[in-house]
Design an enzyme around this catalytic site. Structure first.
Site, PDB file in Angstrom:
ATOM      1  N   THR A  18      -0.686  -9.260   1.672  1.00 35.81           N
ATOM      2  CA  THR A  18      -1.119  -8.749   0.012  1.00 35.81           C
ATOM      3  C   THR A  18      -1.487 -10.280  -0.735  1.00 35.81           C
ATOM      4  O   THR A  18      -2.623 -10.123  -1.417  1.00 35.81           O
ATOM      5  CB  THR A  18      -0.856  -7.891  -0.785  1.00 35.81           C
ATOM      6  OG1 THR A  18      -1.621  -6.232   0.277  1.00 35.81           O
ATOM      7  CG2 THR A  18      -1.616  -7.467  -2.290  1.00 35.81           C
ATOM      8  N   SER A  63       0.828  -8.186   7.150  1.00 40.98           N
ATOM      9  CA  SER A  63       2.267  -7.734   7.701  1.00 40.98           C
ATOM     10  C   SER A  63       2.386  -6.916   8.112  1.00 40.98           C
ATOM     11  O   SER A  63       3.353  -6.695   9.671  1.00 40.98           O
ATOM     12  CB  SER A  63       3.177  -8.315   5.962  1.00 40.98           C
ATOM     13  OG  SER A  63       3.357  -6.665   5.724  1.00 40.98           O
ATOM     14  N   THR A  96       4.298  -7.299   2.252  1.00 39.97           N
ATOM     15  CA  THR A  96       5.478  -6.166   2.083  1.00 39.97           C
ATOM     16  C   THR A  96       5.685  -5.378   2.825  1.00 39.97           C
ATOM     17  O   THR A  96       6.481  -4.806   2.580  1.00 39.97           O
ATOM     18  CB  THR A  96       5.260  -5.488   0.517  1.00 39.97           C
ATOM     19  OG1 THR A  96       4.315  -5.276   0.519  1.00 39.97           O
ATOM     20  CG2 THR A  96       4.819  -7.000  -0.661  1.00 39.97           C
ATOM     21  N   ASP A  97       4.653  -4.640   3.277  1.00 32.90           N
ATOM     22  CA  ASP A  97       4.786  -3.415   4.338  1.00 32.90           C
ATOM     23  C   ASP A  97       6.680  -4.193   5.943  1.00 32.90           C
ATOM     24  O   ASP A  97       6.411  -3.396   5.469  1.00 32.90           O
ATOM     25  CB  ASP A  97       3.859  -3.509   5.409  1.00 32.90           C
ATOM     26  CG  ASP A  97       2.945  -2.374   4.476  1.00 32.90           C
ATOM     27  OD1 ASP A  97       3.197  -2.348   3.313  1.00 32.90           O
ATOM     28  OD2 ASP A  97       1.513  -2.468   5.737  1.00 32.90           O
TER      29      ASP A  97
END
Length: 334
Positions: A18, A63, A96-97
């Site tokens: 992101t 990610s 961030t995942d």
């Protein structure tokens, strides 16, 4: 006021996510579209911060698409930078995942110096109120700081500093997207001020051969009346190890004990953690499917670690040794 040393060198490795998104014709965000130099061109460090920043774009992907091979590439890149005496810190921008997984893998397989800091954002760079550039600036400041030396791999998010072992993503959209539910943050960043209040205990790093490949380890969630066929399917599909995301103190449905002993008897390691956000597994009960019955069947209890991180620890151990992994896994995750 804490100031970075003159001519401190920090290398920023970008991987997408992101934080590197741009608008798509669909009206949604195209994750990982921006190159690293574009990102850094919009980052402002605190006045007086004498930091030499070099940017390298390694990956351009969300990610959810990060692979085990990508983890090894990142590790090798960081290892090479660690051998350069003038590199004070490394920043990795990441979606961030799976950010917490990459951070933990690097923490257990790399030395504590130079400081490695992962960061990302919950809002894309073009969105109102984006947290992208604040998080990058904070991560650079931490990576360059004397205060963070020796703490291992860190995650910097929303002006907070977390250890790789403890950090977890706790919100799918809010800017306070990461927390350490059990331990809390190690400290914070306030402009040029970096405050470290807690120094985490760190096990010795796990050495990996340069040409190592991380074996596949699958996570199996335990839930009400879950079928043990899931375990058999994972092994039949080629999993070299299993991590059970267990109920409560480390429990599974009773009929899983019909299958698990056959798996462990084949030399396939099976570990169990608790799916609860806080609290360790513990052999508190005596019933079929309890942790005590699982340990009798050869299952390795891993306290205080999420399934996603235990999976990487087990995979790294399988890549580094051909022998028994139970004792090293307990030591690594203690």
């Amino acid at each position: 006021m804490t100031r970075a040393r003159t001519s401190t060198r920090v290398v920023v490795l970008t991987t997408g996510g992101t934080i590197a998104s741009s608008p798509d014709d669909s009206g949604r965000n195209r994750s990982g579209a921006l190159q690293g130099d574009v990102l850094m061109s919009r980052v402002s460090l605190p006045e007086g911060a004498a930091i030499d920043v070099e940017v390298r774009s390694l990956l351009q992907k969300p990610s959810n698409a990060i692979t085990r091979d990508d983890l090894m590439r990142l590790r090798q890149e960081c290892q090479a930078l660690a051998e350069s005496s003038d590199v004070a810190g490394i920043v990795i921008t990441h979606g961030t995942d799976t950010l917490e997984e990459t951070a933990y893998f690097l923490d257990i397989t790399l030395p504590a110096s130079p400081t490695i800091v992962l960061t990302g954002s919950q809002r894309a760079p073009h969105e109102p109120g984006t947290d992208a550039f604040r998080n990058i600036a904070d991560a650079v400041m931490v990576a360059a700081s004397e205060e963070a030396r020796g703490l291992g791999t860190l995650v910097v998010f929303n002006q907070s500093i977390f250890s790789a072992r403890q950090v977890r993503k706790v919100s799918s959209f809010q800017v306070n997207g990461f927390a350490a539910p059990e331990a809390g943050p190690l400290g914070y960043i306030d402009g040029a001020r970096i405050k470290i209040s807690v120094h985490p205990a760190r096990p010795e790093r796990l050495g990996l051969p340069a040409d190592a490949a991380l074996p596949r380890v699958d996570i199996l969630p335990a839930y009400l009346d879950a079928s043990p066929a899931l375990l058999e399917a994972a092994v039949a599909g080629g999993a070299a190890g299993l991590v059970i995301d267990g109920l409560g103190r480390g429990h599974v449905p009773p009929d899983w004990l019909d299958v698990i002993p056959r798996i462990t008897a084949r030399g396939i390691p099976v570990a169990i953690v608790s799916s609860c956000p806080t609290g360790p597994v513990h052999a508190s009960y005596e019933f079929m499917g309890s942790l005590a019955s699982l340990e009798s069947a050869g299952v390795i209890a891993v306290p205080d670690l999420s399934a996603r991180k235990a999976r990487l620890a087990l995979s790294a151990l399988l890549a580094s040794t051909k022998g028994e992994v139970a004792a090293p896994l307990r030591t690594l995750t203690a």
